[in-house]
Scaffold this active site. Structure first.
Site, mmCIF file in Angstrom:
data_model
loop_
_atom_site.group_PDB
_atom_site.id
_atom_site.type_symbol
_atom_site.label_atom_id
_atom_site.label_comp_id
_atom_site.label_asym_id
_atom_site.label_seq_id
_atom_site.Cartn_x
_atom_site.Cartn_y
_atom_site.Cartn_z
ATOM 1 N N HIS B 134 76.991 9.597 103.665
ATOM 2 C CA HIS B 134 76.537 8.485 104.507
ATOM 3 C C HIS B 134 76.377 9.014 105.938
ATOM 4 O O HIS B 134 77.074 9.935 106.340
ATOM 5 C CB HIS B 134 77.623 7.403 104.461
ATOM 6 C CG HIS B 134 77.268 6.117 105.135
ATOM 7 N ND1 HIS B 134 77.299 5.963 106.498
ATOM 8 C CD2 HIS B 134 76.881 4.929 104.632
ATOM 9 C CE1 HIS B 134 76.951 4.716 106.803
ATOM 10 N NE2 HIS B 134 76.691 4.073 105.687
ATOM 11 N N ASP B 211 85.818 10.339 103.979
ATOM 12 C CA ASP B 211 85.241 9.023 104.238
ATOM 13 C C ASP B 211 85.573 8.153 103.020
ATOM 14 O O ASP B 211 84.996 8.329 101.954
ATOM 15 C CB ASP B 211 83.724 9.169 104.421
ATOM 16 C CG ASP B 211 83.006 7.826 104.467
ATOM 17 O OD1 ASP B 211 83.690 6.775 104.464
ATOM 18 O OD2 ASP B 211 81.761 7.832 104.505
ATOM 19 N N GLN B 214 83.730 3.732 100.660
ATOM 20 C CA GLN B 214 83.300 3.261 99.342
ATOM 21 C C GLN B 214 84.387 3.482 98.291
ATOM 22 O O GLN B 214 84.555 2.677 97.385
ATOM 23 C CB GLN B 214 82.011 4.016 98.942
ATOM 24 C CG GLN B 214 81.158 3.302 97.923
ATOM 25 C CD GLN B 214 80.613 1.993 98.475
ATOM 26 O OE1 GLN B 214 80.898 0.937 97.940
ATOM 27 N NE2 GLN B 214 79.846 2.074 99.546
ATOM 28 N N LYS B 237 84.612 -3.739 103.409
ATOM 29 C CA LYS B 237 84.183 -3.383 102.052
ATOM 30 C C LYS B 237 85.255 -3.721 101.015
ATOM 31 O O LYS B 237 84.975 -3.755 99.823
ATOM 32 C CB LYS B 237 83.825 -1.897 101.975
ATOM 33 C CG LYS B 237 82.527 -1.557 102.700
ATOM 34 C CD LYS B 237 81.893 -0.316 102.126
ATOM 35 C CE LYS B 237 81.035 0.431 103.126
ATOM 36 N NZ LYS B 237 79.705 -0.103 103.334
ATOM 37 N N CYS B 375 71.503 4.079 104.564
ATOM 38 C CA CYS B 375 72.187 4.851 105.614
ATOM 39 C C CYS B 375 72.571 6.237 105.105
ATOM 40 O O CYS B 375 73.615 6.779 105.464
ATOM 41 C CB CYS B 375 73.420 4.134 106.142
ATOM 42 S SG CYS B 375 73.034 2.594 106.966
#
Lengths: 170, 420
Positions: B134, B211, B214, B237, B375
């Site tokens: 991302h 990261d 997600q 999220k 993105c």
């Protein structure tokens, strides 16, 4: 919906699909007397380049290439066909009229000819930018090219060749 | 995913369909039809307990944190700090001081980039980034490498979109200082084995930044067990509010980092000519924090804990599989991640139909999916696509919504209908 409306809508669909599948004036040229503007819709990925060549007060040629949805691409093709051959003044009026149509404001349909087929985008606010991208690029190219032509040769920056590329995001 | 994990997911207790009543957004209509929200990888819907916790703060004890000596302000501070402990337990951190509240995963990754990596990186050093990250976990590193004249090295993906241990090892050198990869790809839904990747990074003397935006939605992280150095995620999220996120960092690393935002509450002593700063995490939390949002995040974690990951994973996996099977019946559909059910993400295109044109058809049918580059332009280049459609499922979605997506996809070719 009356049958004549249905008939017109069918015609408009055919016009849009025809320009989408068989774009006019597609492909960029390396010729130095064209002004290039590259625009993107960063949110969705539409990516479009428009080239304009001015001769005196006339738009002598319009080229375009891009990657985008049916509305973005067909609109770009229609724009190139319409503006080619118009005077700068006419072309700017046509562009203004298209932007008005896309924003559901009063517009001069006579100026837009086939491009009236795209009037439906006004009902879908999220897609307006798809339709207007090519016209904004053309307007920028025409105005910048004019500015450049008006500048005396002595004051132009020597490092900037003619046919320069301008990349912006809309 | 290993067989044992899959078996556990498929055999655990199924989710109660009444869970849908917890989400007010699921009662919304769009174009006269029940709104089918299939864009969960962008942001999740919020359950009532989260909304109520935030509303209660504003209506019953809405004051600032840390500043007051009165009982109401104390209550706000207690609720705010309680989330720090909840996050610590949730992600398997060793101490609450490792939990920094940020505005989201993007801010967390940028904080590591500017405060930790920038002083570390020397010209000629290498920094490894996943090839399909991302933008939030790509652009900061790319720009840092440019500034520091360091080398940005891409860790390749396998065909499923994973950075496998072997693939990461293939790009590591003695010049690698830092590795930045996602827990789960937001386009491909591929899961990276962060424990194995951290081990490889550490073996080369490099740090691992994950990261988790997600990944945390679908799998409980175990930051200490995996031995990652940093892990960033966003509340929105995982069924929490927008505007808040978490950066986890190993405490000794956080201690070595200078603050990036100066202001109230992050200082120790402010002298005329110099200032000393508080210890982490407060050093990185200058200014009035997003108090209601932090409290909302705490409620979101409680909500997930009350359901348990397993039944959420089961539902998401089943729905994803159902849609992939359904779309595979359509000869015009090309699916880019047909095997990553665990993520609830299906990335696809309809032949001859631009994703935006298709998205307008879904919209007409009351379905929200994502169309575009998500993105993640590097991921689009990797797929050789300028844009894709992405449907992403959460545990509160149902079979009917999944089937509506499959049916609407058959109509994608009628995309001009929406204009007339």
């Amino acid at each position: 919906m009356s049958s004549s409306d249905e008939h017109m809508n069918l015609l408009y669909r055919q016009i849009i699909m025809d320009h989408y599948q068989h774009p006019r004036n597609k492909g960029l040229t390396g010729a130095p007397d064209y002004y290039t503007v590259h625009l993107k819709n960063p949110s969705c990925g539409d990516d479009l380049s428009v080239q304009v060549k001015l001769e005196g007060d006339r738009v002598a040629d319009v080229r375009h290439i891009g990657d985008g949805c049916s509305i973005c691409c067909s609109s770009s093709s229609m724009m190139s066909e319409l503006l080619k051959g118009e005077t700068v003044e006419q072309a700017l009026a046509t562009i203004a009229s298209f932007k008005h149509m896309a924003s559901a404001e009063p517009y001069d349909a006579d100026l837009l000819k086939e491009a009236v087929s795209l009037h439906g985008v006004a009902q879908l606010p999220a897609r307006v930018k798809c339709a207007t991208l090519a016209w904004i690029a053309a307007e920028t190219a025409i105005r910048r090219d004019e500015e450049q032509a008006r500048q005396p040769a002595a004051t132009s920056t020597p490092s900037q060749p003619t046919g320069q590329d301008e990349t912006r995001t809309s | 995913m290993n067989e044992d994990k899959l078996k556990e997911i498929l055999t655990c207790k199924s989710i109660d369909p009444a869970v849908r009543n917890d989400f007010p957004m699921l009662a919304v209509k769009s174009h006269g039809q029940p709104f089918a929200y299939l864009n969960n990888a962008a942001t999740s819907l919020k359950p009532r307990p989260v909304l109520e916790a935030m509303s209660r703060y504003y209506q019953e004890y809405g004051s600032s944190v840390f500043r007051g000596v009165d009982s109401i302000a104390y209550k706000a501070t207690q609720a705010f700090e309680a989330t720090r402990y909840k996050v610590k337990d949730f992600i398997g951190a060793k101490q609450p001081e490792s939990i920094v509240f940020t505005s989201g995963a993007t801010a967390g990754l940028n904080l590591v980039c500017h405060s930790f990596a920038a002083p570390l990186l020397q010209p000629g050093d290498e920094l490894v980034v996943g090839a399909t990250e991302h933008h939030a976990n790509y652009v900061p590193w790319q720009q840092l490498c440019k500034q520091k004249r360091a080398r940005l090295v891409l860790a390749p993906n396998n065909e499923r979109g994973e950075v496998t241990p072997e693939l990461l090892a293939s790009v590591m050198t003695d010049k690698t200082r830092l590795v930045a990869v996602c827990h789960m790809s937001n386009v491909m839904g591929a899961v990276n084995d962060l424990k194995a990747l951290a081990e490889i990074a550490h073996r080369h003397g490099a740090y691992l930044v994950a990261d988790g935006a997600q990944g945390i939605v679908h799998e409980r992280p175990d930051v200490a067990g995996w031995d990652v150095d940093f892990y960033a995620f966003s509340a929105h999220k995982i069924y929490g509010p927008t505007g808040v996120g978490v950066l986890y960092g190993k405490y000794d690393l956080l201690e070595s980092m200078p603050p990036m935002i100066y202001g109230g509450e992050m200082i120790d002593v402010v002298d005329v000519a110099d200032t000393t700063f508080r210890d982490p995490p407060y050093r990185f939390e200058g200014g009035t924090p997003p108090i209601a949002e932090v409290i909302g995040l705490g409620a979101a974690l409680d909500y997930i804990n009350s359901l348990g990951y397993c039944c959420m994973q089961q539902k998401t996996l089943q729905l994803c599989k159902r849609v992939v099977r359904g779309l595979q019946q359509n000869p015009n559909v090309e699916i880019y991640n047909p095997d990553n059910y665990f993520s609830g993400i299906v990335s696809f295109n309809v032949k001859g139909v631009h994703p935006h044109d298709a998205a307008s058809i879904y919209d007409r049918e009351g379905i929200q999916v994502r169309a575009g580059h998500h993105c993640a332009q590097p991921a689009m280049r990797w797929l050789h696509q300028s844009a894709t459609l992405r449907a992403s499922f959460a545990f509160y979605n149902n079979e009917e919504e999944a089937d509506r997506l499959v049916t609407a996809t058959k109509k994608a070719g009628d995309f001009l209908d929406v204009f007339f």
